[in-house]
Write a protein that holds these residues in place. Structure first.
Motif, PDB file in Angstrom:
ATOM      1  N   GLY A   1       0.787  -1.224   0.000  1.00  0.00           N
ATOM      2  CA  GLY A   1       0.000   0.000   0.000  1.00  0.00           C
ATOM      3  C   GLY A   1       0.818   1.273   0.000  1.00  0.00           C
ATOM      4  N   LYS A   2       1.784   1.352   0.889  1.00  0.00           N
ATOM      5  CA  LYS A   2       2.548   2.585   1.065  1.00  0.00           C
ATOM      6  C   LYS A   2       3.266   2.966  -0.239  1.00  0.00           C
ATOM      7  CE  LYS A   2       6.431   2.775   3.201  1.00  0.00           C
ATOM      8  NZ  LYS A   2       7.581   2.610   4.115  1.00  0.00           N
ATOM      9  N   TYR A   3       3.952   1.985  -0.848  1.00  0.00           N
ATOM     10  CA  TYR A   3       4.686   2.269  -2.082  1.00  0.00           C
ATOM     11  C   TYR A   3       3.742   2.643  -3.220  1.00  0.00           C
ATOM     12  CZ  TYR A   3       8.923   0.513   0.080  1.00  0.00           C
ATOM     13  OH  TYR A   3       9.994   0.343   0.908  1.00  0.00           O
ATOM     14  N   PHE A   4       2.646   1.905  -3.339  1.00  0.00           N
ATOM     15  CA  PHE A   4       1.709   2.148  -4.431  1.00  0.00           C
ATOM     16  C   PHE A   4       1.168   3.577  -4.359  1.00  0.00           C
ATOM     17  CE2 PHE A   4      -2.664   1.459  -6.335  1.00  0.00           C
ATOM     18  CZ  PHE A   4      -2.208   1.351  -7.646  1.00  0.00           C
ATOM     19  N   ILE A   5       0.760   4.008  -3.167  1.00  0.00           N
ATOM     20  CA  ILE A   5       0.201   5.359  -3.034  1.00  0.00           C
ATOM     21  C   ILE A   5       1.271   6.413  -3.331  1.00  0.00           C
ATOM     22  CG2 ILE A   5      -0.845   7.013  -1.417  1.00  0.00           C
ATOM     23  CD1 ILE A   5      -2.225   4.591  -0.063  1.00  0.00           C
ATOM     24  N   GLU A   6       2.483   6.201  -2.817  1.00  0.00           N
ATOM     25  CA  GLU A   6       3.554   7.172  -3.067  1.00  0.00           C
ATOM     26  C   GLU A   6       3.858   7.305  -4.560  1.00  0.00           C
ATOM     27  OE1 GLU A   6       4.981   9.667  -1.389  1.00  0.00           O
ATOM     28  OE2 GLU A   6       3.308   8.991  -0.170  1.00  0.00           O
TER      29      GLU A   6
END
Lengths: 374, 374
Positions: A74-79
């Motif tokens: 999640g974190k990487y995808f949103i960034e």
């Protein structure tokens, strides 16, 4: 899976979904965002131990070449989505269990997570449900959730108690030092209900609700509450146990009632709390009604100095001179959430709880317990 | 001591003085602000181990009943003045070594500190001095101080080297991984000079200089530099030692020169740095010039994923295909301080430092050391 969508549409929905994304969770799968692409819509799901979010995105920009489901960190995808250039983004499966993200001149591949590890979530509508205007729901949350306890030694107090009786909804929060209560009238009459919603879930919910006149549907059973709002399903666990009966704590007869300009009272207390003795992290401030009907706010920190503030009440005062001491944080927190520019502070005695009300904050009251000094 | 002054005038000067106030200092007296009131002006002094500030406040609102000097706990005093209501504030000595602060309906007394403990500070003008326009000085600081080292193992690199030779002033900063150099022409010719000013002092100075066309006078001897700017005296210690000779590090002949749109280059590097291998805290990103004259920015983090960005150079490229790897932080820091929207990146070889220049950033260059990979 292979589809294209407007980048900002995707980003705005991911920012909502992020509210249920946990960085530290015993289950690593919950660090992922689940994307399901169907013929004409996209479903985004996130969850942590408290809340779960499901968004259904139908957008004119969505062009689906092939359907499918993936679980992405999640974190990487949103960034990544946040930093992309270009109007549109193309998402597709690449070899080796990778998600390919293409936009403008960027070509990014992100290792996927195992979709089989993701828990099966039920966002089913419950037998009981009520409807509330979204602005009213936001007001209830804003005026109560701040008063929940943040320490876990009495878990029940980390939640807001929602009680429905006919057309009346009462929301109550207390950390045992202060209490906030808001009552509203519903449009219809409902069956009696008594649930406790975690304060933190409500704090996240309020961030994703807009300021319009739409209705929010609240569905509940014994363990969960589901908020339905436009394309959003927001589910929270409920707290188990009995919420303390608080009605007896609230005084109904008052020895002294003082009406203040809210701003004058809070700035005086803020200044006094700069130089005050401490009860833990809390600055202790004293309030005294003088013989001449002027209110004195004072504090004293022997090593640093002392403050004396005079506050002139708005109206004639009913009552006799008295003194009371309290933690400045609780009264400042309470004053902040009033919409009224004038507030009435109702005192019963020098070591008895006092309550604050405001003319334009109908059916809302703030109760604060004094502290003993000397 | 007893005087009255406009509250905002006092506050604005205190905010400047705060820059030299230390919270943690081996000498507790330095947590104090020294106030000296004379017939027609007020002097505010603060100092820590690096810098000292002296402000002379002459203001129409200043009404002095009696002169005097005091040392007051700085943090509390500034917080109180910041939170006061009313236009004016009255400061006077009260019994028991207290400072009395009166404004509007507030009456505050603050324990004073012992003025005898405060060090004797000299803000004397030095034999050597130069003058620089304040905007030019701010540009020099903004374009160099960020490149100083923040680790203390080579203390000399925590400073910016200022060298004057005739009408030429060169400022250089390096942390040994990147270097920033800015050269300006002074209005007059001065004696040769070579000093090292702590980067942190310059970062504080830049915050209190305004954007006008006033001159700043720089006075120095072997151990201190004094900046005179309107009613402000700002003094910093100098770093002792010899600054490394950096001119030989800067290549002058280049195998390949590539002109980029600055924004395109930085957003591509930012995206690549999201999914990159790490050298400590630094994200390592690769740049390659392809046969077709398009530049590729790539990164790869085996556990997370990889990024491929294409960046189209602005002009025809002079040079042959090559590859180079660097820490994305250094190049992003450097790009940020260019005023030019197009920058030229000048490469000498795959493991040789490269330099960045911009058409509208005259006499400024940024040098970055590549990292070896594989």
């Amino acid at each position: 899976m292979n589809f294209q969508i407007n980048k900002d549409t995707l980003l705005n929905n991911l920012i909502v979904a992020q509210k249920a994304l946990s960085n530290k969770t015993p289950n690593p799968a919950l660090q992922g965002i689940k994307l399901e692409v169907l013929k004409d819509h996209l479903v985004i799901t996130t969850s942590n131990s408290d809340i779960a979010i499901k968004l259904t995105v139908k957008d004119a920009s969505l062009a689906v070449k092939s359907e499918g489901s993936v679980l992405i960190p999640g974190k990487y995808f949103i960034e990544i989505i946040r930093k992309l250039d270009g109007l549109k983004v193309q998402l597709s499966m690449a070899a080796d269990n990778m998600l390919r993200i293409e936009a403008d001149r960027s070509d990014i591949t992100l290792n996927m997570m195992d979709l089989d590890d993701y828990p099966e979530l039920q966002f089913s509508e419950k037998v009981k449900s009520i409807k509330i205007n979204v602005r009213v729901l936001k007001t209830i949350i804003r005026q109560t959730a701040f008063a929940t306890s943040s320490i876990e030694n009495r878990p029940i107090l980390t939640g807001v108690n929602f009680k429905i009786d006919g057309k009346k909804l009462i929301a109550i929060a207390t950390d045992s030092y202060r209490l906030s209560q808001k009552e509203i009238e519903l449009n219809e009459s409902y069956e009696a209900l008594n649930i406790i919603i975690p304060g933190r879930s409500l704090e996240e919910l309020i961030k994703v609700l807009e300021n319009n006149n739409d209705q929010v549907e609240l569905h509940f059973d014994h363990s969960k509450i589901l908020f339905k709002y436009n394309n959003l399903l927001f589910q929270s666990r409920l707290l188990e146990g009995n919420y303390p009966e608080t009605s007896k704590l609230i005084p109904t007869e008052f020895a002294t009632v003082i009406k203040f300009n809210k701003e004058n009272l809070s700035t005086a207390i803020e200044r006094a709390s700069l130089l005050s003795s401490r009860d833990g992290n809390n600055a202790i401030v004293k309030l005294a009604l003088r013989q001449d009907n002027i209110v004195e706010i004072t504090s004293n920190s022997p090593e640093i100095g002392k403050v004396l503030e005079e506050v002139y009440p708005v109206d004639e005062i009913v009552g006799h001179p008295f003194k009371i001491a309290f933690s400045s944080k609780y009264i400042l927190d309470a004053l902040k959430i009033f919409n009224s520019s004038e507030v009435s502070v109702n005192f019963t005695g020098e070591i008895r709880p006092f309550i604050i009300k405001g003319e334009y904050d109908e059916n809302m009251l703030q109760l604060i317990l004094p502290v003993r000094t000397e």
